[in-house]
Design a protein around this motif. Structure first.
Motif, PDB file in Angstrom:
ATOM      1  N   GLU A 126      -0.476   9.038   3.947  1.00  0.00           N
ATOM      2  CA  GLU A 126       0.350  10.210   3.652  1.00  0.00           C
ATOM      3  C   GLU A 126       1.231  10.587   4.844  1.00  0.00           C
ATOM      4  O   GLU A 126       2.404  10.920   4.680  1.00  0.00           O
ATOM      5  N   LYS A 127       0.668  10.505   6.023  1.00  0.00           N
ATOM      6  CA  LYS A 127       1.365  10.910   7.247  1.00  0.00           C
ATOM      7  C   LYS A 127       2.636  10.107   7.494  1.00  0.00           C
ATOM      8  O   LYS A 127       3.639  10.644   7.949  1.00  0.00           O
ATOM      9  N   VAL A 128       2.602   8.804   7.191  1.00  0.00           N
ATOM     10  CA  VAL A 128       3.764   7.955   7.477  1.00  0.00           C
ATOM     11  C   VAL A 128       4.755   7.870   6.324  1.00  0.00           C
ATOM     12  O   VAL A 128       5.806   7.237   6.455  1.00  0.00           O
ATOM     13  N   GLY A 129       4.431   8.475   5.183  1.00  0.00           N
ATOM     14  CA  GLY A 129       5.390   8.483   4.081  1.00  0.00           C
ATOM     15  C   GLY A 129       4.949   7.784   2.818  1.00  0.00           C
ATOM     16  O   GLY A 129       5.745   7.572   1.909  1.00  0.00           O
ATOM     17  N   GLY A 130       3.691   7.376   2.763  1.00  0.00           N
ATOM     18  CA  GLY A 130       3.158   6.805   1.536  1.00  0.00           C
ATOM     19  C   GLY A 130       3.673   5.414   1.227  1.00  0.00           C
ATOM     20  O   GLY A 130       4.087   4.655   2.108  1.00  0.00           O
ATOM     21  N   ALA A 131       3.669   5.095  -0.058  1.00  0.00           N
ATOM     22  CA  ALA A 131       4.042   3.756  -0.523  1.00  0.00           C
ATOM     23  C   ALA A 131       5.416   3.311  -0.038  1.00  0.00           C
ATOM     24  O   ALA A 131       5.561   2.152   0.375  1.00  0.00           O
ATOM     25  N   PRO A 132       6.443   4.167  -0.058  1.00  0.00           N
ATOM     26  CA  PRO A 132       7.759   3.699   0.413  1.00  0.00           C
ATOM     27  C   PRO A 132       7.734   3.179   1.855  1.00  0.00           C
ATOM     28  O   PRO A 132       8.410   2.206   2.171  1.00  0.00           O
ATOM     29  N   PHE A 133       6.932   3.820   2.708  1.00  0.00           N
ATOM     30  CA  PHE A 133       6.835   3.343   4.090  1.00  0.00           C
ATOM     31  C   PHE A 133       6.286   1.917   4.133  1.00  0.00           C
ATOM     32  O   PHE A 133       6.854   1.039   4.786  1.00  0.00           O
ATOM     33  N   PHE A 134       5.184   1.681   3.434  1.00  0.00           N
ATOM     34  CA  PHE A 134       4.557   0.357   3.479  1.00  0.00           C
ATOM     35  C   PHE A 134       5.403  -0.693   2.770  1.00  0.00           C
ATOM     36  O   PHE A 134       5.446  -1.846   3.201  1.00  0.00           O
ATOM     37  N   GLU A 135       6.091  -0.323   1.727  1.00  0.00           N
ATOM     38  CA  GLU A 135       6.997  -1.264   1.052  1.00  0.00           C
ATOM     39  C   GLU A 135       8.098  -1.720   2.009  1.00  0.00           C
ATOM     40  O   GLU A 135       8.421  -2.904   2.077  1.00  0.00           O
ATOM     41  N   GLU A 136       8.665  -0.790   2.762  1.00  0.00           N
ATOM     42  CA  GLU A 136       9.727  -1.144   3.710  1.00  0.00           C
ATOM     43  C   GLU A 136       9.180  -1.951   4.883  1.00  0.00           C
ATOM     44  O   GLU A 136       9.809  -2.909   5.340  1.00  0.00           O
ATOM     45  N   LEU A 137       8.017  -1.580   5.382  1.00  0.00           N
ATOM     46  CA  LEU A 137       7.391  -2.325   6.478  1.00  0.00           C
ATOM     47  C   LEU A 137       7.179  -3.782   6.066  1.00  0.00           C
ATOM     48  O   LEU A 137       7.544  -4.711   6.803  1.00  0.00           O
ATOM     49  N   VAL A 138       6.642  -3.991   4.893  1.00  0.00           N
ATOM     50  CA  VAL A 138       6.354  -5.343   4.409  1.00  0.00           C
ATOM     51  C   VAL A 138       7.661  -6.092   4.106  1.00  0.00           C
ATOM     52  O   VAL A 138       7.769  -7.285   4.406  1.00  0.00           O
ATOM     53  N   ARG A 139       8.639  -5.418   3.554  1.00  0.00           N
ATOM     54  CA  ARG A 139       9.932  -6.059   3.292  1.00  0.00           C
ATOM     55  C   ARG A 139      10.528  -6.583   4.589  1.00  0.00           C
ATOM     56  O   ARG A 139      10.968  -7.731   4.681  1.00  0.00           O
ATOM     57  N   LYS A 140      10.507  -5.764   5.625  1.00  0.00           N
ATOM     58  CA  LYS A 140      11.045  -6.156   6.922  1.00  0.00           C
ATOM     59  C   LYS A 140      10.241  -7.323   7.518  1.00  0.00           C
ATOM     60  O   LYS A 140      10.807  -8.271   8.056  1.00  0.00           O
ATOM     61  N   PHE A 141       8.927  -7.263   7.398  1.00  0.00           N
ATOM     62  CA  PHE A 141       8.067  -8.332   7.890  1.00  0.00           C
ATOM     63  C   PHE A 141       8.430  -9.663   7.228  1.00  0.00           C
ATOM     64  O   PHE A 141       8.609 -10.678   7.899  1.00  0.00           O
ATOM     65  N   TYR A 142       8.556  -9.659   5.907  1.00  0.00           N
ATOM     66  CA  TYR A 142       8.835 -10.907   5.197  1.00  0.00           C
ATOM     67  C   TYR A 142      10.262 -11.409   5.405  1.00  0.00           C
ATOM     68  O   TYR A 142      10.521 -12.593   5.175  1.00  0.00           O
ATOM     69  N   GLU A 143      11.154 -10.579   5.892  1.00  0.00           N
ATOM     70  CA  GLU A 143      12.476 -11.086   6.298  1.00  0.00           C
ATOM     71  C   GLU A 143      12.300 -12.124   7.389  1.00  0.00           C
ATOM     72  O   GLU A 143      12.949 -13.167   7.388  1.00  0.00           O
ATOM     73  N   GLY A 144      11.441 -11.830   8.347  1.00  0.00           N
ATOM     74  CA  GLY A 144      11.171 -12.767   9.429  1.00  0.00           C
ATOM     75  C   GLY A 144      10.394 -13.979   8.962  1.00  0.00           C
ATOM     76  O   GLY A 144      10.716 -15.116   9.309  1.00  0.00           O
ATOM     77  N   VAL A 145       9.376 -13.750   8.157  1.00  0.00           N
ATOM     78  CA  VAL A 145       8.537 -14.851   7.666  1.00  0.00           C
ATOM     79  C   VAL A 145       9.360 -15.837   6.845  1.00  0.00           C
ATOM     80  O   VAL A 145       9.170 -17.047   6.939  1.00  0.00           O
TER      81      VAL A 145
END
Length: 149
Positions: free
Chosen positions: A15-34
Motif C-alpha cells: 500500500e505504501k508504495v502505490g499498490g499493484a500499479p507500482f509493482f506492474e511498472e517495476l516489473v515492466r522496467k525490469f523486463y525491458e532489460g531482460v
C-alpha cells in the motif's frame, strides 16, 4: 461516547508504495532489460515475456502485502524449485540484479522504501544462485562431491 478513532494497522509496503500499479511498472522496467540480455532472455521459454512478467508481478504483490493471487493460481512459491531447471550462476545473478537495480532506481520511492525493496531483491537473487556445473565441488568440511549440493 469517545471521539477517538479506532487504531488502524499501518499500511503494508504494498500500500505504501502505490499498490499493484507500482509493482506492474517495476516489473515492466525490469523486463525491458531482460528482453535484450543474451544470458537471461534464453531462460524464459515463452516467446512473449508477458507470462513471466505477470508471474513476477503477482509474486511481488503478494510478498509485499497485496492480494494472494500468486498462491491462489500457482500454489506455494517454492522459488528454489521453480528456478532449479535454469543455470543461475554468478553472471546470471549479477545480470538479474543489474536489470532489477535499474527498475528499482527508476521507481519513485523514498530512500527508506528503496532500501527495503533493494535489500530484498539482493537476498532473493543470492538465494537462487545455483551455479550447477560439472566440476567437483568442495563441501564444507573438506568432503568432495560431484553433485550440486
Amino acid at each position: 461516547m469517545s471521539n477517538t478513532a479506532a487504531p488502524t494497522d499501518p499500511p503494508t509496503f504494498f500500500e505504501k508504495v502505490g499498490g499493484a500499479p507500482f509493482f506492474e511498472e517495476l516489473v515492466r522496467k525490469f523486463y525491458e532489460g531482460v528482453s535484450a540480455d543474451p544470458v537471461l532472455r534464453p531462460m524464459y521459454p515463452e516467446a512473449d515475456l508477458e507470462p513471466a512478467a505477470r508471474r513476477l508481478t503477482m509474486f511481488l504483490t503478494q510478498y509485499w502485502g497485496g492480494p494472494g493471487t500468486y498462491s491462489q493460481e500457482r500454489g506455494h512459491p517454492r522459488l528454489r524449485m521453480r528456478h532449479s531447471p535454469y543455470r543461475i550462476d554468478e553472471d546470471a545473478r549479477d545480470r538479474w540484479l543489474t536489470h532489477m537495480r535499474a527498475a528499482v532506481d527508476a521507481a519513485d520511492l523514498s530512500v527508506a522504501d528503496r532500501t527495503v525493496l533493494w535489500d530484498y531483491m539482493e537476498r532473493a537473487a543470492h538465494s537462487l544462485l545455483n551455479s550447477f556445473d560439472d566440476s567437483v565441488r568442495r563441501i564444507p568440511g573438506g568432503v568432495t562431491d560431484v553433485r550440486a549440493w
